[in-house]
Design an enzyme around this catalytic site. Sequence first.
Site, PDB file in Angstrom:
ATOM      1  N   HIS A   1      93.794 -47.979  30.003  1.00 32.56           N
ATOM      2  CA  HIS A   1      92.522 -48.697  30.147  1.00 32.56           C
ATOM      3  C   HIS A   1      91.440 -48.078  29.258  1.00 32.56           C
ATOM      4  O   HIS A   1      90.756 -47.138  29.640  1.00 32.56           O
ATOM      5  CB  HIS A   1      92.087 -48.629  31.618  1.00 32.56           C
TER       6      HIS A   1
ATOM      7  N   HIS B   1      88.292 -49.119  26.141  1.00 35.64           N
ATOM      8  CA  HIS B   1      87.524 -50.121  25.404  1.00 35.64           C
ATOM      9  C   HIS B   1      87.253 -49.537  24.018  1.00 35.64           C
ATOM     10  O   HIS B   1      86.489 -48.590  23.886  1.00 35.64           O
ATOM     11  CB  HIS B   1      86.219 -50.439  26.135  1.00 35.64           C
ATOM     12  N   LEU B   2      87.910 -50.122  23.011  1.00 35.72           N
ATOM     13  CA  LEU B   2      87.754 -49.589  21.648  1.00 35.72           C
ATOM     14  C   LEU B   2      86.613 -50.274  20.899  1.00 35.72           C
ATOM     15  O   LEU B   2      86.223 -49.831  19.829  1.00 35.72           O
ATOM     16  CB  LEU B   2      89.062 -49.729  20.869  1.00 35.72           C
ATOM     17  N   ARG B   3      86.067 -51.368  21.464  1.00 34.40           N
ATOM     18  CA  ARG B   3      84.855 -52.030  20.953  1.00 34.40           C
ATOM     19  C   ARG B   3      85.019 -52.712  19.611  1.00 34.40           C
ATOM     20  O   ARG B   3      84.047 -53.248  19.076  1.00 34.40           O
ATOM     21  CB  ARG B   3      83.678 -51.047  20.868  1.00 34.40           C
TER      22      ARG B   3
ATOM     23  N   ASN C   1      87.736 -57.311  25.993  1.00 32.17           N
ATOM     24  CA  ASN C   1      86.332 -57.755  25.955  1.00 32.17           C
ATOM     25  C   ASN C   1      85.617 -57.300  24.685  1.00 32.17           C
ATOM     26  O   ASN C   1      84.567 -56.666  24.720  1.00 32.17           O
ATOM     27  CB  ASN C   1      85.572 -57.290  27.206  1.00 32.17           C
TER      28      ASN C   1
ATOM     29  N   ASP D   1      89.350 -57.940  32.122  1.00 34.53           N
ATOM     30  CA  ASP D   1      88.628 -56.738  32.551  1.00 34.53           C
ATOM     31  C   ASP D   1      87.179 -56.718  32.069  1.00 34.53           C
ATOM     32  O   ASP D   1      86.872 -57.098  30.946  1.00 34.53           O
ATOM     33  CB  ASP D   1      89.302 -55.473  32.034  1.00 34.53           C
TER      34      ASP D   1
ATOM     35  N   HIS E   1      90.120 -56.645  37.301  1.00 35.96           N
ATOM     36  CA  HIS E   1      88.874 -55.925  37.556  1.00 35.96           C
ATOM     37  C   HIS E   1      88.375 -56.515  38.869  1.00 35.96           C
ATOM     38  O   HIS E   1      87.766 -57.585  38.883  1.00 35.96           O
ATOM     39  CB  HIS E   1      87.890 -56.169  36.409  1.00 35.96           C
TER      40      HIS E   1
ATOM     41  N   ASP F   1      89.397 -45.791  31.631  1.00 39.43           N
ATOM     42  CA  ASP F   1      88.340 -46.801  31.484  1.00 39.43           C
ATOM     43  C   ASP F   1      87.277 -46.314  30.492  1.00 39.43           C
ATOM     44  O   ASP F   1      86.074 -46.511  30.691  1.00 39.43           O
ATOM     45  CB  ASP F   1      87.703 -47.157  32.832  1.00 39.43           C
TER      46      ASP F   1
ATOM     47  N   HIS G   1      79.183 -46.512  25.080  1.00 41.79           N
ATOM     48  CA  HIS G   1      77.927 -47.239  24.896  1.00 41.79           C
ATOM     49  C   HIS G   1      76.974 -46.338  24.109  1.00 41.79           C
ATOM     50  O   HIS G   1      76.974 -45.117  24.296  1.00 41.79           O
ATOM     51  CB  HIS G   1      77.289 -47.594  26.239  1.00 41.79           C
TER      52      HIS G   1
END
Lengths: 433, 309
Positions: free
Chosen positions: A63, A65-67, A97, A155, A182, A308, A312
Amino acid sequence: MTQQRILIRGGRVLDPAAQRDEIADVLVENGRIAAIGTALDAAGAEILEAAGCWVAPGFIDLHVHLREPGQEYKEDIASGGRAAVAGGFTAVVCMANTHPVNDDPSVTEYILDRARQESPARVYPVGAATRGLAGEVMTEMVALVDAGCVALSDDGKTIMDSGVMRRVFEYSQLARVPIITHAEDRTLVREGVVNEGPVSTRLGLPGNPCVAEVVHVARDITLAELAGAHLHVGHVSTAGAVDLIRAARERGVHVTAEVTPHHLVLTDEATLGYDTNTKMAPPLRSARDVAACRAGLADGTLDAIATDHAPHAVHEKDVEFTAAPPGVLGLETAVPVTLELVRCEELTPLEWIRRLSTNPARIIGRPGGSLEVGAVADVAIVDPERRWVYDPAKGFSKSRNSPWAGQEMIGRAVATLVGGALVYDVERGVLLP
Amino acid sequence: MMGRDLLGIEDLERADLERILETAERMQEVGRRDVKKVPTLRGRTLVNLFFESSTRTRTSFEIAGKRLSADVVNFSPSSSSLTKAESILDTAMTLDAMDPDAVIVRHKVAGVPKRIADALAAPVINAGDGAHEHPTQALLDCFTVKQEKGRFDGLTVTIIGDITHSRVARSNLYAFSKLGAEVRLAAPPTMLPAGVEALGAKAYTSLREALEGADVVMVLRIQQERLDGCFFPSIREYASTFGIDRRKLRFAKDDAIVMHPGPVNRGVEISHDLADQRPGVILDQVRNGVAVRMAVLYLFAGRSAKREG
């Protein structure tokens, strides 16, 4: 990967797949584990001294988030991949996402193409379960999986329409991959930003109640059972969800689950100073929930530790608590943070590694999680005693949003091999690609 | 002893509260003079940084500052960094670069004064943040009760209304508890926040039980917007179940006083007559607010030593 010959010498070899726990040398050749033992013929091999270290199958983070594409100012596939190998992860499962959303094979192919060029870690994309993560129309699941997706998930958002959720579970059997959820009922979360309880009341911030998660885990288990699908519950945070998953497993429902490092060691009291780096979704919970998650991880109800990892930018986090996006970095701190469970003797070293490696590989049906001779040589070398101070500014992620910034850590990934190549060394940094 | 900032009553000790209240008594004497001004803060600059509009509290701080001869600047930027390009911290640091001696902050989101205090060299006084704290309101309420009752020990203070969304309830809960009074909270179950008894008060859903033997009845403003979040069904039902009038007040002690932080919804949470007649003391609260804020400004903005920026 390059054809290095590497001898990992004198480490404690820990392989959950073979129940192996012994001091031995590991010879890596042609991208695979060539031999394990003592007095191995290592002529011409590069020597990695591993005395005092644990030699484990590479960790797989289910899990992250590589953006990329779309939010490269937070993270990209290159920086996220470097952060992964610096944390002992040889593979990461990246959520859908992005912008655009990974709801189309062309996006999946883009991610995999970038990963091949830029990432030292293997990258396994997750396809969206519904188009645009809108929770309305299902994606072309078969095409996404054919393009390389290892799971499907919305997610970051919850599929609120139970009828859509049912069809997603049913149809996912054609795609033969797990549905990662999620689980947060938005109508119960409402404006909630911290766990509902004495802490939210003291802070005067809107509470996000445990039942928001529990209600949806109950729904998803029920629907997955009806459909005969594989449900993987993302970032479990509540005692109620752990109980539901345990009961479902006992009656044979195909449900697996993960828990994040932060939900294993931090309670909602960490939020009392209004630090937005303690804002996550789901939120940090009570001590009772943390204890239940740890017990669930120990007894196998929760299969995997997954970070996760949610980068940011500073300017996005440096705002009012309610306005800050939820999520924290995880890849570079997961090893020291979760080693606490080994130090507390809640997990043996072997069981800790199983939850970081063997179980995640099984859940997504990909190679890894084993050091058997002939296995792909994805290896994490961990010094469980090494003390260091974590400074996100010196880390590999582009972002800095960590609740552990500036803290002393015990334990660290000191070298990482992917496909038989040394891609990270704590003294020299990321070496490949 | 007290820190550099006044962010909440939760951070204070009983001795701090007593010191502020004693200082306020001396300040009140200034307000009774013909010339209501002393030179205590002459040459000092106070900034009222109100991200959330509030004429009453801002005016009270402004008058308090001017009675102490401080220069008071009002600054009311738009309320959210989501709607404004400049973030709250940028706004606050811009003001800080002009070297104020104290910054008085109000914001609709809990925790913003703390975030600003962490970033600024100047002391920060919280003038209300979301549902977190409103320390000067609690101090003026304590001051009013001390005037009326002469003591705190053994008193029962019943706070009635939307506790979930009330910073006044939280600050008063801490303040009266620390000073030795028993604090009760009364509200429909939907307006009692989770785990509130862990903060040191007893929660009631029966108004009658909550009022039994109360010395102080503190009524909170009910907000129509809460109908949207499904917290209560109607103004009419709220008024009939939790609205305070002389009939319901009979459950409290005979000499109980009725307080309200304002602005008042007459005929909703409080009956028309109690809003401006005894045992209602609402205008006394407003009057005392100036003296209490003078004391707070004196104690927090009057120190010359500044923290290293």
